[in-house]
Design a protein around this motif. Structure first.
Motif, short mmCIF file in Angstrom:
data_model
loop_
_atom_site.label_atom_id
_atom_site.label_comp_id
_atom_site.label_asym_id
_atom_site.label_seq_id
_atom_site.Cartn_x
_atom_site.Cartn_y
_atom_site.Cartn_z
N UNK A 109 -23.80 -9.16 40.58
CA UNK A 109 -25.00 -9.56 41.30
C UNK A 109 -25.71 -10.66 40.53
N UNK A 110 -25.96 -11.78 41.18
CA UNK A 110 -26.70 -12.87 40.54
C UNK A 110 -28.08 -12.37 40.15
N UNK A 211 -22.11 -17.29 27.89
CA UNK A 211 -22.20 -18.74 28.04
C UNK A 211 -22.51 -19.15 29.49
N UNK A 212 -23.54 -19.97 29.68
CA UNK A 212 -23.91 -20.45 31.01
C UNK A 212 -24.46 -21.88 30.95
N UNK A 213 -24.19 -22.55 29.84
CA UNK A 213 -24.78 -23.88 29.66
C UNK A 213 -23.81 -24.97 30.09
N UNK A 221 -20.64 -18.02 34.98
CA UNK A 221 -20.76 -16.94 34.00
C UNK A 221 -20.42 -15.59 34.60
N UNK A 222 -20.88 -15.31 35.82
CA UNK A 222 -20.58 -14.01 36.42
C UNK A 222 -19.08 -13.84 36.64
N UNK A 281 -15.97 -10.13 43.05
CA UNK A 281 -16.69 -11.19 43.75
C UNK A 281 -18.15 -11.24 43.38
N UNK A 282 -18.78 -12.33 43.75
CA UNK A 282 -20.19 -12.58 43.45
C UNK A 282 -21.06 -12.14 44.62
N UNK A 283 -22.22 -11.59 44.27
CA UNK A 283 -23.24 -11.23 45.27
C UNK A 283 -24.53 -11.97 44.93
#
Length: 348
Positions: A109-110, A211-213, A221-222, A281-283
């Motif tokens: 989840x974002x 890491x998300x830069x 990142x997710x 998967x992404x939510x």
């Protein structure tokens, strides 16, 4: 064969059996003692400073091991907080396990998803839900996905490091160079990884999943977090990790809190060992994700709550045709990555 020889063989077999039984007893008692202490109470609970009504977690229904079970896993960043303060969740994942089909699916989840926070009569980023207690976080995630969430698992940076170190690290392919330095925490959590296949210990693994830069920030990142957790799960299934399970549990015990009972953990461990991860998967998925500006700043919204719940059901039932957008693509409603700023960079 003489009677004396037979007697010697029988005694040898008996000695081996006794040793095996003794080891098995020690092994399972040691495991039981550790998992029985995963649920923290009183001052040991990370939620001890909340009022009783906020802290109380509704007992999950009795799980018979035949119906789908959903677990909310939360990793928090407690840097810079005072004792008793509850940090926002840096990572929120929902593991959905079907014990009949022996398949599992992992949703991430974002953290900037803007939702109604359960029990608070307000909207906010979903990563704030845990600050009101695990029950609020479970109900908020459940309302977003449209599925019941029976259990939660809560840990922090140190718990993640302890887990990876306890399993002996993980061989993993780092897809690119990753660098980031910050003096805010005296460079304790700086990121410095090189591209390529390498052995990640607890600290370097934490660098990888944090890491998300880059241009896509939390979107990439997710995905990295889901992929790395799959690798950890595979490592946990190895013979060496199984034999060392009591020691592994002892090392991570201080950093874990959950509402699972020992019996539920036994059942889930058995199901998890025999199950395969069918996907992740992404939510919200990219095709349902929109950027919103609120009093809390730039956040992520859902274009259709109904379609999101339908998507989750399609994924779990194996009927999803489209899934999320192709990796690396971003909805037109998301800020241009070239601007150097995305919604997820507005929060800690």
């Amino acid at each position: 064969m003489t009677k004396r020889t037979k007697r010697t063989i029988l005694w040898s077999i008996a000695a081996v059996l006794i040793a095996v039984i003794a080891f098995a007893t020690y092994y399972f008692v040691a495991i039981y003692n550790q998992v029985n202490n995963f649920h923290k109470v009183g001052e040991n609970s990370p939620f001890s400073q909340l009022t009783p009504t906020d802290t109380k977690v509704t007992a999950p229904p009795k799980w018979e091991g035949s119906e789908r079970v959903n677990i909310l896993m939360m990793g928090v960043d407690a840097r810079g907080l005072k004792k008793g303060e509850i940090p926002r969740s840096d990572t929120m994942l929902v593991a959905s396990i079907d014990p009949v089909q022996k398949k599992g699916y992992l949703f991430s989840i974002m953290r900037d998803t803007y939702v109604d926070i359960a029990g608070q009569d307000k909207q906010d980023r979903i990563n704030t839900a845990i600050t009101h207690g695990p029950e609020s976080a479970m109900k908020t995630a459940s309302d977003l996905l449209g599925i019941p969430i029976q259990y939660y698992v809560y840990t922090d940076f140190q718990g993640f490091i302890a887990l990876v170190d306890a399993v002996g690290g993980v061989d993993f392919n780092v897809e690119k160079d990753m660098h980031y330095a910050s003096a805010a925490d005296k460079h304790e959590y700086d990121i410095d990884l090189k591209k390529g296949m390498q052995h990640l210990d607890g600290k370097t693994a934490l660098q990888y999943v944090r890491f998300r830069h880059d241009a896509l920030s939390d979107f990439n990142r997710t995905e990295r977090q889901r992929n790395f957790l799959k690798a950890v799960a595979d490592k946990m299934k190895s013979t060496t990790s199984i034999m060392n399970l009591p020691g592994i549990l002892e090392k991570i015990n201080p950093y874990i809190d959950t509402n699972m009972s020992v019996n539920d953990m036994w059942k889930l461990a058995s199901v998890g060992y025999d199950s395969q991860m069918s996907g992740s998967g992404q939510i919200p998925p990219m095709n349902l994700l929109v950027e919103k500006n609120t009093s809390a700043g730039s956040v992520l919204g859902v274009s259709s709550e109904r379609k999101l719940k339908e998507y989750v059901q399609d994924v779990l039932n194996g009927t999803s045709e489209n899934g999320t957008a192709k990796p690396g693509t971003v909805s037109s409603s998301i800020s241009d990555p070239s601007s150097g700023k995305t919604a997820s960079e507005d929060t800690k």
